[in-house]
Design an enzyme around this catalytic site. Structure first.
Site, mmCIF file in Angstrom:
data_model
loop_
_atom_site.group_PDB
_atom_site.id
_atom_site.type_symbol
_atom_site.label_atom_id
_atom_site.label_comp_id
_atom_site.label_asym_id
_atom_site.label_seq_id
_atom_site.Cartn_x
_atom_site.Cartn_y
_atom_site.Cartn_z
ATOM 1 N N LYS A 164 40.369 42.281 47.702
ATOM 2 C CA LYS A 164 39.646 43.286 46.946
ATOM 3 C C LYS A 164 39.623 42.835 45.498
ATOM 4 O O LYS A 164 40.489 42.110 45.021
ATOM 5 C CB LYS A 164 40.300 44.667 47.089
ATOM 6 C CG LYS A 164 41.678 44.809 46.463
ATOM 7 C CD LYS A 164 41.712 45.146 45.000
ATOM 8 C CE LYS A 164 40.875 46.359 44.693
ATOM 9 N NZ LYS A 164 40.826 46.574 43.193
ATOM 10 N N THR B 277 43.928 36.843 42.209
ATOM 11 C CA THR B 277 42.986 37.913 41.941
ATOM 12 C C THR B 277 43.651 39.243 42.185
ATOM 13 O O THR B 277 44.858 39.314 42.342
ATOM 14 C CB THR B 277 41.722 37.752 42.790
ATOM 15 O OG1 THR B 277 40.799 38.755 42.410
ATOM 16 C CG2 THR B 277 42.025 37.852 44.256
#
Length: 403
Positions: A179, A190
């Site tokens: 996500k 991330t």
């Protein structure tokens, strides 16, 4: 996604869990009406590795997962939630993360030190443990992809990929999901990313691969220049494919690494394209840099420039913004012989305008994907980064994020 053969010899296949993994996702009540809790479970303890945010306010679940993996480099399950980051929540946040870990371990009948914890959402709010416990009680060991939805926040869609590659005559699957839409400017990985494989991998090798491949994939994306407190990418390898143990000397090692890189790269690009309010994916390729580091920093400086991003949104071929972004770095640049192309159209020729057709360039800037190529004329190294445009909608989303 249709099955296709990649040039490295591995297959891109419809999303599937590798052998020996189960998962699920439920709506526990952290969010109004969307799935907000999920888990991943391996039938056997798996080799594990992780990369984590460098933000000084590292969230409780991120710290816990890092410490857990570092103990023995093994995991068997990961519990995850959206809507609440459990970040900057003091000692209580640490206790809540540990309690989540124990609740999962008790339910699955496994060692607590084999459970990772991942959270994403609003910073600074206590984790509602009654809802967390309810969600854990509802989770089952299934083959669905609900977990890939349970971690989403402002994402417009779930982000998944599966590849298959031959290792010692056995078909090995590598699957990833993640996500990320806002607060994306990684200095390790991330927002939340998970990569699972059924390959048998030598002790310590998984961490080496993840750390290396993150540098050219997740670390080369940006949406808004902000690094989250909860960023992590975790990978697990449970050996259920039955291949001979993969080492750096294995004949299929490079093909496996290429497939692993493909998973990370495609997920990274998907995050960039799905940036909050974004309408375009921006890819920057740099060639003829003095070294790889220079190429990487220049490419990321361009995709990270707010002025470049807004020009792309407005379909304005204002190449001065690209040149300025390059010049802000300390990379070696031939300032008299730098050239830039946009979607294959010459924009800057040897540090002067290429006298392009404005109408043609504006039409090209209307594409969903914008590719910028930069020639630094300073060596032979290359680099690549991904980002998105900056739109009015980004401000609208983040001006009222908590509501």
């Amino acid at each position: 996604m249709l099955k296709s053969e990649d040039e490295t010899g591995f297959n891109i296949v419809p999303f599937t869990w590798p052998k020996g993994y189960k998962s699920d996702g439920v709506h526990a009540g952290l969010r109004k009406d969307k799935k907000d809790m999920g888990w991943i479970f391996s039938e056997t303890p798996a080799q594990a590795a992780g990369t984590y945010t460098t933000n000084q306010f590292q969230a409780a679940p991120t710290k816990l997962t890092k410490n857990t993996i570092n103990q023995d480099h093994k995991l068997q399950a990961i519990i995850m939630n959206s809507a609440n980051a459990n970040s900057v929540t003091g000692n209580q946040g640490d206790l809540d993360a540990a309690k989540s870990q124990k609740l999962v371990a008790d339910k699955l009948g496994i060692d607590q030190d084999l459970v990772g914890v991942a959270s994403t959402g609003v910073i600074g709010e206590p984790l509602p443990m009654d809802i967390i416990e309810k969600g854990i009680n509802e989770l089952q060991l299934l083959d669905n992809d609900n977990a890939t939805y349970a971690i989403l926040t402002t994402d417009k869609h779930n982000k998944t990929i599966s590849t298959q590659v031959q290792v010692a005559g056995k078909t090995v699957t590598i699957s990833g999901f993640c996500k990320g839409s806002g607060m994306i400017h990684p200095k390790m990985a991330t927002m939340l990313g998970f990569v699972l494989t059924d390959a048998k991998v030598a002790d310590g090798l998984l961490q080496l691969m993840l750390s290396n491949e993150v540098e050219t994939t997740f670390n080369q994306i940006t949406v808004d220049g902000d690094t989250s407190t909860n960023d992590m990418v975790v990978t697990m390898a449970n050996g259920q494919a039955g291949n001979d143990e993969l080492t750096t000397d294995s004949p299929d090692y490079q093909n496996f690494v290429s497939a692993f890189n493909k998973v990370l790269a495609e997920l990274a690009k998907d995050i960039a394209a799905d940036g909050e309010g974004a309408t375009k994916l921006v890819e920057v390729n740099v060639k003829n840099a003095a070294n790889h580091d220079d190429a990487q920093k220049v490419s990321k400086a361009i995709v990270g420039s707010s002025l470049v991003k807004t020009a792309i949104f407005g379909q304005d071929a204002n190449w001065g913004r690209i040149i300025a972004a390059i010049g802000q770095t300390n990379a070696k640049v031939d300032i008299d012989h730098t050239s830039v192309w946009l979607n294959g159209l010459a924009l800057v020729d040897n540090s002067k305008t290429a006298n392009f057709d404005e109408a043609e360039m504006k039409e090209s800037l209307g594409n969903d994907k914008i590719t910028i190529l930069v020639d630094l004329n300073s060596g032979t190294a290359t680099g690549q980064a991904w980002g998105c445009d900056l739109t009015y909608n980004y401000v609208r989303i983040n001006a009222s994020y908590r509501s």
